[in-house]
Scaffold this active site. Structure first.
Site, PDB file in Angstrom:
ATOM      1  N   CYS A  81      33.762  13.724  52.282  1.00 31.79           N
ATOM      2  CA  CYS A  81      32.674  12.943  51.684  1.00 31.79           C
ATOM      3  C   CYS A  81      31.314  13.628  51.689  1.00 31.79           C
ATOM      4  O   CYS A  81      30.742  13.904  50.635  1.00 31.79           O
ATOM      5  CB  CYS A  81      32.550  11.601  52.403  1.00 31.79           C
ATOM      6  SG  CYS A  81      34.070  10.633  52.468  1.00 31.79           S
ATOM      7  N   HIS A 147      25.658   8.206  53.273  1.00 34.15           N
ATOM      8  CA  HIS A 147      26.495   9.175  53.991  1.00 34.15           C
ATOM      9  C   HIS A 147      25.929  10.600  53.975  1.00 34.15           C
ATOM     10  O   HIS A 147      26.670  11.575  54.082  1.00 34.15           O
ATOM     11  CB  HIS A 147      27.900   9.165  53.383  1.00 34.15           C
ATOM     12  CG  HIS A 147      28.999   9.530  54.345  1.00 34.15           C
ATOM     13  ND1 HIS A 147      29.198   8.882  55.530  1.00 34.15           N
ATOM     14  CD2 HIS A 147      29.977  10.482  54.285  1.00 34.15           C
ATOM     15  CE1 HIS A 147      30.235   9.393  56.162  1.00 34.15           C
ATOM     16  NE2 HIS A 147      30.728  10.380  55.418  1.00 34.15           N
TER      17      HIS A 147
END
Length: 460
Positions: A81, A147
């Site tokens: 990610c 994130h």
């Protein structure tokens, strides 16, 4: 000329010039397309109707493919990610800004001695896509899984976003917005007492942003939590993809169960959200001047129901199933509708494409790894890349034309070579038959550079 007339003439000239300049700026701004980048999370290559799935129900993304260009050989530069998203927003390999690792528990204040957010893109990395677009007149919004770091200088408003609704760590319970019990939903930097379904809330916020920004060029970054798993809870002591009951019931009635049931339900809900956003673009009269980009941040995770067929491998590997992902680009009036692009491209290229569309310049001192893919997507040129290079911990890969070099993790792992034109599933290792190709690709200077950058960066 009479003295008393001179100031009036100058004033009239200045006023007319000012109006002309203002009109010129307004016209320049009006000619800039809106840019919407949508990122799904851990989506399998085979999990779209337009990619051949007979199980996934994705009518809105399928329609986007009919109205735009579907990419068959699109890659992300990292199979996890944070580094993948860092590459998108910087236009550079994540290794260049030390964002080598996906954020995990110890990056959250509740799980480290410093009681601070750690990891992500360092605050010193300041040439990010939203900030650049803001400089050339765009309104900017981020709605979804962040994130990318939430410490000092790392929040969305530090990065150039005017408006945001985010999950800071990104790995959250999608109904409570909590990360192992800790609130993780922030609106413009302020923590929220959240209830609902995160992926719906992100779309709602994006639609409000469109309505407020329709008379101005805007940039929306919409990274979903879907279809990533959510953390375990007291009631459910194991991670699982989450979706609303109505979507679960829809697929349960079709005979699905377990992780595949939850995955398909969340994918369907995400697709519905994308359809709602597309409808909002149309209702607000901006759809025809909007560049829409969709892709998954990395390959799907088999454990949680993803299907990467016909590719081998999954998330967290440099096999095709970890780095080759579904991608669709729609740009009315610029890209031909219903076309297929089989040229190798990567997510870093969307940074360059966005800057070119916005007529934003790049300092000569700034090194970017992406290249503008617009001519390729138009069908007017081959891929702008001679090779695509990947580095993930001790594993590496290089794609050049039909060939892909791959080295798995492990101190004594050897090189493997695959002919992707004949063997997209990477089942027949040709390294022995073509040692010259192996040697040439293994000596790629960019690969050596990325490995050196990774080794020089301490793990978070």
């Amino acid at each position: 000329m009479r003295a008393w007339l001179f100031p009036a003439v100058v004033l009239a000239f200045a006023t007319a010039t000012g109006l002309s300049m203002a009109f010129g700026r307004s016209a320049a701004i009006a000619n800039k397309p809106n840019i919407v980048i949508i990122v799904s999370d851990d989506q399998g290559y085979g999990d779209l109707g337009c990619y051949g799935s007979g199980e996934a129900e994705t009518p809105n993304l399928d329609r986007m493919a009919k109205e735009g260009v579907r990419l068959t050989d699109f890659y992300v530069t990292h199979p996890a990610c944070t580094p993948s998203r860092a590459g998108l927003l910087t236009g550079r390999y994540a290794q260049r800004c030390t964002a080598n690792w996906a954020l995990i528990n110890r990056n959250h204040p509740a799980f480290n001695d410093e009681k601070e957010y750690t990891g992500g893109i360092p605050a010193s990395e300041d040439f990010l896509l939203p900030a650049v677009l803001k400089e050339v007149g765009y309104r900017t919004g981020c709605f979804g899984k962040w994130h990318l770091g939430h410490g000092q200088g790392q929040k969305p408003f530090d990065r150039g976003f005017d408006d945001s609704l985010i999950s800071a760590m990104g790995y959250v319970d999608c109904f409570t917005g909590r990360f192992f019990g800790h609130p993780d939903i922030f609106k413009n930097g302020v923590v929220q007492d959240f209830s609902g379904y995160t992926n719906d809330a992100y779309v709602d916020a994006a639609i409000k942003f469109v309505e407020a920004s329709k008379d101005h060029p805007f940039f929306i970054y919409l990274p979903f939590n879907a279809v990533h798993s959510s953390p375990p809870t007291e009631e459910r002591p194991y991670p699982m993809v989450q979706a609303p009951a109505e979507d679960l019931n829809h697929f349960k009635a079709k005979g699905f169960s377990g992780h595949r049931l939850h995955y398909l339900a969340a994918l369907h809900r995400m697709d519905q959200g994308i359809g709602r956003l597309e409808t909002a673009l149309e209702k607000n009269g901006v759809a025809q001047n909007t560049l829409v980009i969709f892709f998954s941040d990395n390959g799907g995770h088999h454990k949680f129901g993803a299907e990467n067929s016909p590719l081998r491998g999954q998330k967290a590997t440099l096999l095709e199933g970890g780095i080759r992902v579904p991608a669709i680009v729609k740009w009315p009036g610029v890209l031909p509708p219903g076309e297929l692009c089989e040229e190798p491209l990567m997510q870093l290229d969307f940074f360059n494409m966005s800057l070119a569309a916005a007529k934003a310049s790049v300092p000569s001192s700034r090194r970017l790894d992406g290249k503008n893919p617009t001519p390729t997507l138009k069908g007017e040129a081959a891929s702008p890349h001679d090779r695509l290079v990947f580095q993930f911990h001790q594993s590496v890969a290089v794609r050049e034309g039909r060939y892909k070099l791959f080295r798995p993790h492990g101190a004594h792992a050897g090189y493997e070579l695959y002919d992707l034109e004949k063997d997209v599933g990477e089942t027949e290792n040709l390294a022995v038959e073509h040692p010259d190709v192996v040697q040439r690709l293994a000596a790629d200077p960019l690969l050596e550079e990325l490995e050196a950058l990774f080794e020089a960066t301490p793990r978070e």
